[in-house]
Design a protein around this motif. Structure first.
Motif, PDB file in Angstrom:
ATOM      1  N   PHE A   1       0.827  -1.210   0.000  1.00 35.14           N
ATOM      2  CA  PHE A   1       0.000   0.000   0.000  1.00 35.14           C
ATOM      3  C   PHE A   1       0.862   1.262   0.000  1.00 35.14           C
ATOM      4  CE2 PHE A   1      -3.089  -3.134   1.394  1.00 35.14           C
ATOM      5  CZ  PHE A   1      -4.107  -2.852   0.496  1.00 35.14           C
ATOM      6  N   PHE A   2       1.735   1.335  -0.960  1.00 34.52           N
ATOM      7  CA  PHE A   2       2.559   2.516  -1.187  1.00 34.52           C
ATOM      8  C   PHE A   2       3.391   2.855   0.044  1.00 34.52           C
ATOM      9  CE2 PHE A   2      -1.619   2.825  -3.206  1.00 34.52           C
ATOM     10  CZ  PHE A   2      -1.234   2.527  -4.498  1.00 34.52           C
TER      11      PHE A   2
ATOM     12  N   THR B   1       3.004   1.980   3.283  1.00 39.66           N
ATOM     13  CA  THR B   1       2.380   2.352   4.553  1.00 39.66           C
ATOM     14  C   THR B   1       2.374   1.208   5.566  1.00 39.66           C
ATOM     15  OG1 THR B   1       0.260   1.921   3.521  1.00 39.66           O
ATOM     16  CG2 THR B   1       0.917   4.206   3.717  1.00 39.66           C
TER      17      THR B   1
ATOM     18  N   VAL C   1      -0.776   6.081   9.594  1.00 38.20           N
ATOM     19  CA  VAL C   1      -1.405   4.787   9.869  1.00 38.20           C
ATOM     20  C   VAL C   1      -1.246   4.461  11.349  1.00 38.20           C
ATOM     21  CG1 VAL C   1      -1.486   2.364   9.246  1.00 38.20           C
ATOM     22  CG2 VAL C   1      -0.883   4.040   7.541  1.00 38.20           C
TER      23      VAL C   1
ATOM     24  N   ILE D   1      -3.905   6.388  13.249  1.00 35.57           N
ATOM     25  CA  ILE D   1      -5.274   5.887  13.090  1.00 35.57           C
ATOM     26  C   ILE D   1      -5.423   4.529  13.771  1.00 35.57           C
ATOM     27  CG2 ILE D   1      -6.957   5.103  11.399  1.00 35.57           C
ATOM     28  CD1 ILE D   1      -5.906   7.280   9.559  1.00 35.57           C
TER      29      ILE D   1
ATOM     30  N   ILE E   1      -7.983   3.486  16.757  1.00 35.92           N
ATOM     31  CA  ILE E   1      -8.940   2.380  16.692  1.00 35.92           C
ATOM     32  C   ILE E   1      -8.811   1.518  17.941  1.00 35.92           C
ATOM     33  CG2 ILE E   1      -9.545   0.274  15.465  1.00 35.92           C
ATOM     34  CD1 ILE E   1      -8.682   1.622  12.910  1.00 35.92           C
TER      35      ILE E   1
ATOM     36  N   VAL F   1       7.642   7.327  -2.180  1.00 31.31           N
ATOM     37  CA  VAL F   1       6.192   7.372  -2.276  1.00 31.31           C
ATOM     38  C   VAL F   1       5.629   8.771  -2.174  1.00 31.31           C
ATOM     39  CG1 VAL F   1       4.079   6.552  -1.275  1.00 31.31           C
ATOM     40  CG2 VAL F   1       6.045   5.057  -1.436  1.00 31.31           C
TER      41      VAL F   1
ATOM     42  N   ILE G   1       2.531  18.139  -3.125  1.00 37.28           N
ATOM     43  CA  ILE G   1       1.965  18.502  -1.842  1.00 37.28           C
ATOM     44  C   ILE G   1       2.259  17.424  -0.830  1.00 37.28           C
ATOM     45  CG2 ILE G   1       0.135  20.055  -2.465  1.00 37.28           C
ATOM     46  CD1 ILE G   1      -1.552  17.623  -2.971  1.00 37.28           C
TER      47      ILE G   1
ATOM     48  N   LYS H   1      -0.847  18.137   5.027  1.00 37.57           N
ATOM     49  CA  LYS H   1      -1.604  19.359   4.829  1.00 37.57           C
ATOM     50  C   LYS H   1      -3.098  19.114   4.986  1.00 37.57           C
ATOM     51  CE  LYS H   1      -0.291  23.039   1.769  1.00 37.57           C
ATOM     52  NZ  LYS H   1      -0.155  23.374   0.359  1.00 37.57           N
ATOM     53  N   PHE H   2      -3.463  17.868   4.880  1.00 35.30           N
ATOM     54  CA  PHE H   2      -4.908  17.624   4.871  1.00 35.30           C
ATOM     55  C   PHE H   2      -5.378  17.042   6.176  1.00 35.30           C
ATOM     56  CE2 PHE H   2      -2.994  17.323   0.774  1.00 35.30           C
ATOM     57  CZ  PHE H   2      -3.607  18.402   0.185  1.00 35.30           C
TER      58      PHE H   2
ATOM     59  N   PHE I   1      -7.034  24.614   1.115  1.00 39.35           N
ATOM     60  CA  PHE I   1      -7.972  23.503   1.271  1.00 39.35           C
ATOM     61  C   PHE I   1      -8.285  23.260   2.738  1.00 39.35           C
ATOM     62  CE2 PHE I   1      -8.850  19.021   1.957  1.00 39.35           C
ATOM     63  CZ  PHE I   1      -9.941  18.864   1.135  1.00 39.35           C
ATOM     64  N   LEU I   2      -7.217  23.260   3.543  1.00 40.57           N
ATOM     65  CA  LEU I   2      -7.387  23.008   4.967  1.00 40.57           C
ATOM     66  C   LEU I   2      -8.260  24.088   5.589  1.00 40.57           C
ATOM     67  CD1 LEU I   2      -6.552  21.029   7.049  1.00 40.57           C
ATOM     68  CD2 LEU I   2      -4.571  22.413   7.546  1.00 40.57           C
TER      69      LEU I   2
ATOM     70  N   THR J   1      -3.323  23.969  -5.080  1.00 42.18           N
ATOM     71  CA  THR J   1      -3.626  22.561  -4.882  1.00 42.18           C
ATOM     72  C   THR J   1      -4.849  22.193  -5.711  1.00 42.18           C
ATOM     73  OG1 THR J   1      -2.924  22.967  -2.642  1.00 42.18           O
ATOM     74  CG2 THR J   1      -3.898  20.839  -3.116  1.00 42.18           C
TER      75      THR J   1
ATOM     76  N   ASP K   1      -4.225  16.648  -7.313  1.00 42.51           N
ATOM     77  CA  ASP K   1      -3.203  16.461  -6.285  1.00 42.51           C
ATOM     78  C   ASP K   1      -3.805  15.847  -5.031  1.00 42.51           C
ATOM     79  OD1 ASP K   1      -1.347  17.603  -7.922  1.00 42.51           O
ATOM     80  OD2 ASP K   1      -1.657  19.619  -7.127  1.00 42.51           O
ATOM     81  N   LEU K   2      -4.930  16.413  -4.663  1.00 40.06           N
ATOM     82  CA  LEU K   2      -5.610  15.939  -3.464  1.00 40.06           C
ATOM     83  C   LEU K   2      -5.938  14.467  -3.556  1.00 40.06           C
ATOM     84  CD1 LEU K   2      -8.404  18.372  -2.311  1.00 40.06           C
ATOM     85  CD2 LEU K   2      -6.620  17.308  -0.979  1.00 40.06           C
TER      86      LEU K   2
ATOM     87  N   ARG L   1      -4.722  12.279  -5.494  1.00 43.24           N
ATOM     88  CA  ARG L   1      -3.567  11.386  -5.584  1.00 43.24           C
ATOM     89  C   ARG L   1      -3.084  11.028  -4.184  1.00 43.24           C
ATOM     90  NH1 ARG L   1      -0.040  13.796  -9.196  1.00 43.24           N
ATOM     91  NH2 ARG L   1      -1.164  12.754 -10.848  1.00 43.24           N
ATOM     92  N   VAL L   2      -3.041  12.000  -3.309  1.00 40.72           N
ATOM     93  CA  VAL L   2      -2.617  11.706  -1.940  1.00 40.72           C
ATOM     94  C   VAL L   2      -3.638  10.822  -1.244  1.00 40.72           C
ATOM     95  CG1 VAL L   2      -2.189  12.701   0.307  1.00 40.72           C
ATOM     96  CG2 VAL L   2      -1.244  13.776  -1.703  1.00 40.72           C
TER      97      VAL L   2
ATOM     98  N   HIS M   1      -4.176   7.287  -3.377  1.00 43.57           N
ATOM     99  CA  HIS M   1      -3.026   6.528  -3.845  1.00 43.57           C
ATOM    100  C   HIS M   1      -2.013   6.391  -2.719  1.00 43.57           C
ATOM    101  CE1 HIS M   1       0.796   5.895  -5.931  1.00 43.57           C
ATOM    102  NE2 HIS M   1       0.071   5.165  -6.754  1.00 43.57           N
ATOM    103  N   ASP M   2      -1.376   7.489  -2.372  1.00 47.90           N
ATOM    104  CA  ASP M   2      -0.307   7.412  -1.382  1.00 47.90           C
ATOM    105  C   ASP M   2      -0.834   6.988  -0.020  1.00 47.90           C
ATOM    106  OD1 ASP M   2       1.168   8.321  -3.405  1.00 47.90           O
ATOM    107  OD2 ASP M   2       1.454  10.345  -2.643  1.00 47.90           O
ATOM    108  N   LEU M   3      -1.956   7.545   0.362  1.00 48.70           N
ATOM    109  CA  LEU M   3      -2.476   7.268   1.692  1.00 48.70           C
ATOM    110  C   LEU M   3      -3.790   6.510   1.600  1.00 48.70           C
ATOM    111  CD1 LEU M   3      -1.594  10.646   3.371  1.00 48.70           C
ATOM    112  CD2 LEU M   3      -0.428   8.489   3.601  1.00 48.70           C
TER     113      LEU M   3
ATOM    114  N   LEU N   1      -4.429   3.362   2.343  1.00 49.91           N
ATOM    115  CA  LEU N   1      -4.724   2.488   3.479  1.00 49.91           C
ATOM    116  C   LEU N   1      -5.256   3.271   4.675  1.00 49.91           C
ATOM    117  CD1 LEU N   1      -4.609  -0.481   4.399  1.00 49.91           C
ATOM    118  CD2 LEU N   1      -2.463   0.090   5.466  1.00 49.91           C
ATOM    119  N   PRO N   2      -4.564   4.344   5.120  1.00 54.53           N
ATOM    120  CA  PRO N   2      -5.146   5.093   6.235  1.00 54.53           C
ATOM    121  C   PRO N   2      -6.535   5.629   5.924  1.00 54.53           C
ATOM    122  CG  PRO N   2      -3.119   6.130   5.463  1.00 54.53           C
ATOM    123  CD  PRO N   2      -3.229   4.823   4.795  1.00 54.53           C
TER     124      PRO N   2
ATOM    125  N   VAL O   1      -8.831   2.710   6.377  1.00 54.07           N
ATOM    126  CA  VAL O   1      -8.896   2.227   7.758  1.00 54.07           C
ATOM    127  C   VAL O   1      -9.688   3.188   8.637  1.00 54.07           C
ATOM    128  CG1 VAL O   1      -7.469   1.731   9.765  1.00 54.07           C
ATOM    129  CG2 VAL O   1      -6.820   0.838   7.580  1.00 54.07           C
ATOM    130  N   THR O   2      -9.719   4.458   8.223  1.00 57.58           N
ATOM    131  CA  THR O   2     -10.515   5.417   8.987  1.00 57.58           C
ATOM    132  C   THR O   2     -11.961   4.959   9.104  1.00 57.58           C
ATOM    133  OG1 THR O   2      -9.106   7.079   8.023  1.00 57.58           O
ATOM    134  CG2 THR O   2     -10.995   7.873   9.209  1.00 57.58           C
TER     135      THR O   2
END
Lengths: 507, 170
Positions: free
Chosen positions: A66-67, A69, A130, A133, A137, A495, A502, A506-507, B51-52, B124, B128-129, B131-132, B135-137, B139-140, B143-144
């Motif tokens: 998973f990239f 993680t 991860v 989170i 959990i 990754v 970005i 940031k999010f 965005f935030l 942004t 871009d959003l 993709r993160v 793709h990159d994140l 799994l988290p 899992v959320t």
């Protein structure tokens, strides 16, 4: 590099999640008045499958998914098997001890299983988001489970205390993660490890380390972050305590190992003395407080604080010896502690009808099996040879000695002597013949069901195996330690850095 | 201009946070929390995280605060009773807080420059959003959902009134 499908790397978590969802679906489709005990079996079977899946992961090559993680390595599998085993025992104990009319049993089993997802993921996460989170959990499910005895005053008190202090500690961890992102610009553990020594801002890194340590040490209930432990253990239902005194702690120790030995190995001159102090404090505070307790669950709570101290002694040794000793101690501690709380659950009842040490007087005459099991687990907690507790302490203290912390090992040994006083007090009470019939606590002779019998059998055999033939487990812990320490070289396609301009945080 | 705005809204934020603690009526505390959230959003905007900032306004200042005030009003929560806390907390706690703040502040002030970070000039984009996020994140992100599921389960298990459960012995 990744020839293994990503899903195989998180197979135990997937199985557990599916089990949790199945339990929720069955729970919703059953009539309200139908007994919900069968769902405990579903949960136990699901956990068994997850355990089997973790063992099967030994056949996978080490790698990430998973990239970048999560990863599977011997280290993660070791802790996966451990956590699934603990949860299995706790579930089996709960199956026979939850009162038939207790509320929300379906949710109870689902929460246990979902919490396990978090704990398992925590041990294999190599991305701090991860980690966060997964920790949430596992924490939130245990906060809820701790407050399951709503009808008593203590249950909600325990849950609220645990929730408030736990959230506060998680905030510390999160702030640490934020600071480390500020210092290195990434939240991926291997990337951080590569950049941390060259990070331009030293103060930021140190602050991040301090914050993360506070957060994790709270979760393992090491002094001075231990004040919640006795109240929570006393207020939570005993089968839940069997779970929350072992499984989340094992996961948190795995995280501590990963953070210290993977992110901050360069700063060991700072954290080794720090953990030295924490270890000594935990042992001494835990044991001295436990000596004065009359309530069995509070006493065992303080004893678990002391055990966190013995475990942290292993961190005095840098390198794989320390990691292996700490991993082994986690396993030994989990096996005996889940066992002793299973016995306490049976002897004291779900509602803690018999909470005091005096109530255990003559337990061995009321129920020979239960009494002797209690004495067996207490002997292991003392650290008597041929039990897991002995080798756990042995490896932990010898790791401390090899790390040059001889004083720490001596303090630990003195503390073990001190600790045997209160363990033996409980053991003696259980072995004492009640003086007269009227004096006898009017306890029912606890019944052993199939499920709880199987759970106890698992705990006993784990404690014995760790105490008699520890070689195999120790070897696994050692190879786990090696996989933990080796940081893979920068992959060609990093990754988070390459694909986007970005940053995730940031999010 | 940036600096003025920063100090203005940082001041708002702190004042709101302190007011939140001092107010004895829950609804006043909830309203000061809105001030905190909104000024934080402006601070994010100053940092270049558009965005935030938008998410902060929509999610926190909007949705969550509405829920907060709803709950406060539905429960008809009265004034909280003031207690001064234990004496130990007053005698040891406050000096300890001051001391820790002092230590942290000196360390930060003495640190050799906290470094500068350039604001990202690029805007942004949704791409871009996503993709993160996907793709990159991935799994988290997935899992959320387990986390949220647990929260729902817990709310049901803890909030629904139980009826004399756990009294019968097996």
């Amino acid at each position: 590099m990744n020839t293994v499908p990503d899903i195989f790397r998180i197979l135990p978590e997937v199985i557990l999640t599916v089990t949790g969802v199945i339990i929720m679906l069955i729970d919703a489709s059953l009539r309200p008045e139908r007994p919900r005990r069968s769902m405990g079996w579903v949960a136990a079977i699901g956990t068994t499958f997850a355990l089997w899946a973790s063992l099967w992961q030994f056949s996978l090559p080490q790698g990430t998914a998973f990239f970048g993680t999560v990863e599977t390595s011997v280290f993660t599998i070791f802790f996966h098997v451990l956590i699934c085993g603990i949860v299995l025992v706790a579930l089996l104990v709960a199956l026979d001890t939850l009162p038939a009319d207790s509320h929300h049993q379906g949710e109870f089993y689902a929460l246990v299983v979902f919490g396990t997802v978090g704990m398992c993921l925590l041990t294999s996460a190599i991305e701090l988001l991860v980690v966060f989170i997964a920790l949430e959990i596992s924490s939130i499910s245990t906060y809820i489970l701790a407050g399951y005895r709503k009808q008593t005053g203590r249950g909600p008190e325990a849950a609220i205390k645990y929730f408030l202090l736990g959230s506060f500690a998680t905030a510390f961890l999160l702030y640490g993660i934020a600071l480390i992102f500020g210092a290195t610009g990434t939240t991926e553990i291997y990337d951080i490890a590569r950049q941390i020594t060259s990070a331009p801002n030293h103060a930021l890194v140190l602050a991040a380390m301090a914050m993360m340590l506070v957060g994790i040490l709270f979760k393992v209930s090491a002094a001075p972050f231990h004040v919640w432990t006795p109240d929570v253990y006393e207020g939570a239902p005993s089968p839940v305590v069997a779970l929350l005194s072992t499984a989340p702690k094992a996961a948190a120790f795995a995280l501590l190992l990963r953070v210290l030995y993977e992110i901050f190995p360069a700063f060991d001159t700072l954290w080794v003395p720090l953990l030295w102090i924490v270890a000594v404090l935990s042992m001494t505070v835990g044991n001295l407080a436990a000596l004065r307790q009359q309530n069995v669950k509070r006493m065992l709570a303080y004893s678990s604080i002391a055990h966190a101290g013995y475990l942290l002694a292993a961190f005095a040794s840098i390198g794989s010896i320390g990691i292996a000793a700490a991993s082994f101690y986690t396993a030994a501690y989990a096996a005996m502690n889940v066992g002793v709380f299973a016995v306490v659950t049976l002897a004291g009842g779900y509602n803690d009808d018999l909470p005091m040490i005096d109530d255990y007087r003559g337990l061995i005459y009321r129920s020979p099996l239960l009494g002797s099991l209690l004495i067996f687990f207490l002997a292991s907690l003392v650290g008597i040879p041929f039990t897991g507790g002995f080798f756990g302490k042995f490896y932990s203290f010898s790791a401390a000695v090899q790390g040059g912390a001889i004083a720490l090992a001596i303090i630990g040994l003195l503390n073990s002597g001190l600790a045997s006083a209160y363990y033996l007090r409980l053991a003696l009470a259980a072995a004492q013949r009640p003086t007269n019939e009227a004096d006898r606590p009017q306890g029912r002779a606890p019944q052993l069901g199939v499920a709880v019998g199987a759970g106890l059998l698992l705990a006993v055999s784990a404690t014995l195996v760790l105490g008699i033939v520890p070689g195999e487990v120790l070897r696994t812990a050692q190879s786990g330690a090696h996989t933990l320490q080796s940081i893979p070289p920068q992959t060609t396609a990093p990754v988070t850095a390459s694909a986007s301009t970005i940053h995730p945080a940031k999010f | 201009m940036h600096l003025i705005l920063f100090f203005l809204f940082a001041g708002f934020c702190l004042a709101g946070a302190i007011n939140l603690l001092l107010q004895s009526h829950p609804i006043n505390s909830a309203l000061s929390l809105i001030v905190v959230m909104t000024s934080l959003a402006v601070l994010y905007l100053l940092l270049g995280a558009e965005f935030l900032a938008a998410a902060q306004i929509i999610v926190y200042a909007g949705a969550i605060m509405v829920l907060f005030t709803f709950v406060v009003m539905l429960l008809n929560a009265g004034r909280e009773e003031r207690t001064l806390g234990s004496r130990a907390a007053r005698i040891v706690g406050f000096p300890a807080v001051v001391a820790i703040l002092g230590v942290v502040a000196t360390i930060i002030l003495h640190a050799q420059g906290l470094g500068t970070a350039a604001l990202s000039q690029g805007i942004t984009s949704t791409e871009d959003l996503s993709r993160v996020l996907f793709h990159d994140l991935l799994l988290p992100f997935e899992v959320t959902s387990v986390l949220i599921l647990i929260a729902i389960l817990g709310a049901v298990a803890l909030a629904r009134r139980g009826d004399g459960e756990g009294t019968a012995q097996k």
